[in-house]
Motif scaffolding. Structure first.
Motif, PDB file in Angstrom:
ATOM      1  N   SER A   1     -11.324  49.770 -19.887  1.00 25.60           N
ATOM      2  CA  SER A   1     -10.775  49.377 -18.721  1.00 25.60           C
ATOM      3  C   SER A   1      -9.185  49.500 -18.791  1.00 25.60           C
ATOM      4  CB  SER A   1     -11.121  48.114 -18.114  1.00 25.60           C
ATOM      5  OG  SER A   1     -10.371  47.570 -17.116  1.00 25.60           O
ATOM      6  N   LYS A   2      -8.314  49.999 -17.883  1.00 29.59           N
ATOM      7  CA  LYS A   2      -6.971  49.943 -18.181  1.00 29.59           C
ATOM      8  C   LYS A   2      -6.266  49.114 -17.013  1.00 29.59           C
ATOM      9  CE  LYS A   2      -6.102  53.883 -21.320  1.00 29.59           C
ATOM     10  NZ  LYS A   2      -5.415  54.892 -21.709  1.00 29.59           N
ATOM     11  N   ALA A   3      -6.945  49.012 -15.830  1.00 26.12           N
ATOM     12  CA  ALA A   3      -6.155  48.259 -14.795  1.00 26.12           C
ATOM     13  C   ALA A   3      -6.335  47.013 -15.007  1.00 26.12           C
ATOM     14  CB  ALA A   3      -7.231  48.985 -13.599  1.00 26.12           C
ATOM     15  N   ALA A   4      -5.137  46.191 -14.864  1.00 28.01           N
ATOM     16  CA  ALA A   4      -5.051  44.557 -15.193  1.00 28.01           C
ATOM     17  C   ALA A   4      -5.365  44.127 -14.119  1.00 28.01           C
ATOM     18  CB  ALA A   4      -3.493  44.633 -15.706  1.00 28.01           C
ATOM     19  N   LYS A   5      -5.307  44.289 -12.875  1.00 31.68           N
ATOM     20  CA  LYS A   5      -5.426  43.273 -11.767  1.00 31.68           C
ATOM     21  C   LYS A   5      -6.580  43.853 -10.934  1.00 31.68           C
ATOM     22  CE  LYS A   5      -2.756  39.782 -12.901  1.00 31.68           C
ATOM     23  NZ  LYS A   5      -3.683  38.611 -13.050  1.00 31.68           N
ATOM     24  N   SER A   6      -7.481  44.791 -11.203  1.00 36.79           N
ATOM     25  CA  SER A   6      -8.624  45.122 -10.485  1.00 36.79           C
ATOM     26  C   SER A   6      -9.921  44.749 -11.307  1.00 36.79           C
ATOM     27  CB  SER A   6      -8.382  46.489 -10.092  1.00 36.79           C
ATOM     28  OG  SER A   6      -7.328  46.732  -9.254  1.00 36.79           O
ATOM     29  N   PRO A   7     -11.020  44.594 -10.562  1.00 33.46           N
ATOM     30  CA  PRO A   7     -12.203  44.405 -11.230  1.00 33.46           C
ATOM     31  C   PRO A   7     -12.900  45.664 -11.939  1.00 33.46           C
ATOM     32  CG  PRO A   7     -12.441  43.362  -9.065  1.00 33.46           C
ATOM     33  CD  PRO A   7     -11.232  44.205  -9.207  1.00 33.46           C
ATOM     34  N   ALA A   8     -13.242  45.524 -13.061  1.00 34.62           N
ATOM     35  CA  ALA A   8     -13.986  46.470 -13.841  1.00 34.62           C
ATOM     36  C   ALA A   8     -15.553  46.413 -14.118  1.00 34.62           C
ATOM     37  CB  ALA A   8     -13.276  46.750 -15.340  1.00 34.62           C
ATOM     38  N   GLU A   9     -16.232  46.906 -13.550  1.00 33.12           N
ATOM     39  CA  GLU A   9     -17.920  47.014 -13.557  1.00 33.12           C
ATOM     40  C   GLU A   9     -18.393  47.941 -14.396  1.00 33.12           C
ATOM     41  OE1 GLU A   9     -18.899  44.326  -9.566  1.00 33.12           O
ATOM     42  OE2 GLU A   9     -18.741  46.446  -9.296  1.00 33.12           O
ATOM     43  N   PHE A  10     -19.354  47.545 -15.151  1.00 35.79           N
ATOM     44  CA  PHE A  10     -20.256  48.413 -15.880  1.00 35.79           C
ATOM     45  C   PHE A  10     -21.668  48.074 -15.854  1.00 35.79           C
ATOM     46  CE2 PHE A  10     -16.181  47.553 -17.867  1.00 35.79           C
ATOM     47  CZ  PHE A  10     -15.688  48.927 -18.314  1.00 35.79           C
ATOM     48  N   ASP A  11     -22.421  49.125 -15.505  1.00 41.25           N
ATOM     49  CA  ASP A  11     -24.064  49.310 -15.504  1.00 41.25           C
ATOM     50  C   ASP A  11     -24.593  49.174 -16.709  1.00 41.25           C
ATOM     51  OD1 ASP A  11     -26.635  49.470 -15.180  1.00 41.25           O
ATOM     52  OD2 ASP A  11     -26.712  50.938 -13.626  1.00 41.25           O
ATOM     53  N   ILE A  12     -24.889  48.113 -17.456  1.00 42.95           N
ATOM     54  CA  ILE A  12     -25.237  47.811 -18.830  1.00 42.95           C
ATOM     55  C   ILE A  12     -26.771  47.607 -19.036  1.00 42.95           C
ATOM     56  CG2 ILE A  12     -23.178  46.665 -19.375  1.00 42.95           C
ATOM     57  CD1 ILE A  12     -24.532  43.977 -19.494  1.00 42.95           C
ATOM     58  N   THR A  13     -27.645  48.048 -17.992  1.00 43.14           N
ATOM     59  CA  THR A  13     -28.790  48.097 -18.165  1.00 43.14           C
ATOM     60  C   THR A  13     -29.556  48.685 -19.112  1.00 43.14           C
ATOM     61  OG1 THR A  13     -28.785  47.998 -15.707  1.00 43.14           O
ATOM     62  CG2 THR A  13     -31.070  47.980 -16.851  1.00 43.14           C
ATOM     63  N   LYS A  14     -29.085  49.820 -19.469  1.00 44.02           N
ATOM     64  CA  LYS A  14     -29.834  50.432 -20.803  1.00 44.02           C
ATOM     65  C   LYS A  14     -29.412  49.879 -22.006  1.00 44.02           C
ATOM     66  CE  LYS A  14     -26.264  54.381 -20.418  1.00 44.02           C
ATOM     67  NZ  LYS A  14     -26.030  55.724 -20.227  1.00 44.02           N
ATOM     68  N   TYR A  15     -28.344  49.434 -22.132  1.00 45.19           N
ATOM     69  CA  TYR A  15     -27.904  48.710 -23.308  1.00 45.19           C
ATOM     70  C   TYR A  15     -28.753  47.573 -23.767  1.00 45.19           C
ATOM     71  CZ  TYR A  15     -24.485  51.991 -22.381  1.00 45.19           C
ATOM     72  OH  TYR A  15     -23.532  53.174 -22.101  1.00 45.19           O
ATOM     73  N   LEU A  16     -29.326  47.010 -22.929  1.00 47.92           N
ATOM     74  CA  LEU A  16     -29.849  45.395 -23.083  1.00 47.92           C
ATOM     75  C   LEU A  16     -31.117  45.499 -23.686  1.00 47.92           C
ATOM     76  CD1 LEU A  16     -29.084  44.054 -19.612  1.00 47.92           C
ATOM     77  CD2 LEU A  16     -27.858  43.549 -21.509  1.00 47.92           C
ATOM     78  N   LYS A  17     -31.511  44.186 -24.205  1.00 44.81           N
ATOM     79  CA  LYS A  17     -32.808  44.247 -24.900  1.00 44.81           C
ATOM     80  C   LYS A  17     -33.336  42.661 -24.526  1.00 44.81           C
ATOM     81  CE  LYS A  17     -30.577  42.799 -29.376  1.00 44.81           C
ATOM     82  NZ  LYS A  17     -30.938  41.528 -29.217  1.00 44.81           N
ATOM     83  N   PRO A  18     -34.618  42.440 -24.907  1.00 48.42           N
ATOM     84  CA  PRO A  18     -35.096  40.970 -24.675  1.00 48.42           C
ATOM     85  C   PRO A  18     -34.442  40.126 -25.550  1.00 48.42           C
ATOM     86  CG  PRO A  18     -36.618  42.590 -24.716  1.00 48.42           C
ATOM     87  CD  PRO A  18     -35.544  43.437 -25.085  1.00 48.42           C
TER      88      PRO A  18
END
Length: 416
Positions: free
Chosen positions: A178-195
């Protein structure tokens, strides 16, 4: 939690195989690379389980929200050559690191120097490059556990704002930039997660190619300076919406419409979208429905709903009457998949004969400039501070605010 759909990555992590790379100077000094891995920008809102929670709009009341604010492990260095390179590895030992509060600016918490300047750059000018001898780096780490009730849902990591160029990793894998300082940055992290425990690591360069655009009269501060949280979405969900609340030419009747983006993360059965407008007493004064076709795979559908409301109570700065929009996406059996909404005010803004008009009434603008800044917390502005500013402005008949020079915190817009 059982369904994260990435067994290969789990095997790589378990075997210790490197699956990510450290941030590279070519990435934070490349104007063609504005972001990596981010979701398309959208309106800010939260999904709720109970319709009553939509009106309160308190994210903490949603079972699909988990705040990551609080104490993080933190490392500060004055230049990139001194930064930890393997900080994102799950085996990395951060026991000797200090701690920092998120959201927060690291200069306000004793790391580095806050800088106030206008058009003079706070670093040697050599666009798009940054002097490697003077570019502080802050590295953050924390762990989190995904609630068991989120199994089978998509999990999105939300940064409300990051001042600097940020490289984001989850469980040792590069998620994005992310490089935009004053805007939200969202990432779908589902595939990186574990129990169980998951590791989140973020490295932030204070200056980058985008810093050349921040040639403004304000304090230069750095870090994760807005809320950080996780949100869980159903496989078929309300992804974005734009609500329009206008008045007809008589200024008596409300003209409502909403453009809703429905997103599926895979195949899903048909659904139905309902838009309800509730008056200030909580009575439903408009209800519209539309079928949503069954998606064959991942993608989005655009749905538009509209209607009119007779003898609506208009919004004005003097009498800011608000109605409640409630959106519900439900399956064929009527079970709610996603429930959300927002406050809306019916008003018509026009310019007639060079005169600004609101609801047919001439309005004289009395405005001020406002930066997001508090003396003790920097760019992290508290809701109490926002309310104090607004009350002071109203007491002095101020009716317009110039948000210089960036998108404000969404809480400020709601309070206005």
């Amino acid at each position: 939690m059982s369904d994260f759909r990435l067994p290969l990555a789990a095997l790589l992590l378990a075997s210790g195989v490197a699956v990510a790379q450290a941030p590279d100077p070519a990435e934070w000094q490349n104007p063609q690379l504005t972001q990596q891995g981010q979701e398309v920008p959208r309106a800010s809102f939260q999904l709720y389980e109970q319709p009553a929670d939509v009106a309160a709009d308190d994210y903490a009341r949603s079972p699909w929200h988990q705040s990551l604010n609080g104490t993080w492990k933190f490392n500060y260095v004055a230049r990139p050559a001194e930064r930890p390179m393997d900080f994102f590895q799950t085996s990395f030992n951060d026991a000797s690191w200090k701690t920092i509060q998120v959201p927060g600016n690291w200069e306000i918490q004793g790391f580095g120097i806050p800088i106030y300047t206008n058009i003079t750059y706070p670093f040697p000018r050599n666009q798009p490059f940054i002097d490697p001898s003077n570019n502080p780096v802050g590295t953050y780490r924390r762990s989190f556990t995904v609630p068991a009730g989120w199994a089978g849902r998509e999990v999105v990591l939300h940064f409300g704002g990051i001042s600097g160029c940020a490289f984001v990793y989850v469980n040792g894998q590069r998620v994005g930039i992310s490089k935009a300082a004053k805007s939200p940055a969202e990432f779908d992290i589902t595939k990186y997660l574990k129990p169980g425990d998951n590791q989140l690591a973020v490295q932030v360069m204070r200056w980058h190619d985008g810093s050349y655009l921040e040639d403004q009269d304000f304090w230069r501060l750095s870090g994760l300076d807005r809320d950080v949280f996780l949100t869980a979405l159903p496989r078929h969900t309300i992804w974005d919406f734009f609500a329009h609340a206008d008045l007809d030419p008589s200024y008596k009747n409300g003209q409502f419409s909403t453009d809703v983006t429905v997103r599926s993360f895979g195949s899903a059965p048909a659904a139905r979208l309902t838009a309800e407008v509730l008056d200030p007493s909580g009575e439903v004064v408009l209800r519209q429905q539309q079928a949503v076709a069954a998606p064959a795979g991942a993608g989005t559908q655009e749905v538009k709903l509209s209607g009119s409301i007779k003898n609506v109570r208009p919004w004005s700065a003097e009498i800011p009457t608000l109605y409640q929009l409630r959106l519900t996406l439900a399956d064929a059996q009527g079970k709610a998949l996603a429930v959300t909404g927002t406050k809306i005010g019916f008003r018509k803004v026009e310019i007639k004969n060079a005169q600004l008009m609101v609801n047919g009434v001439p309005v004289e603008v009395h405005g001020v400039n406002r930066h997001e800044l508090e003396p003790t917390t920097g760019r992290v502005v508290t809701e109490a501070g926002m309310r104090r500013d607004l009350e002071l402005m109203k007491q002095h008949n101020i009716n317009a605010i110039r948000s210089c020079h960036y998108p404000d915190d969404e809480r400020w817009l709601r309070l206005c």
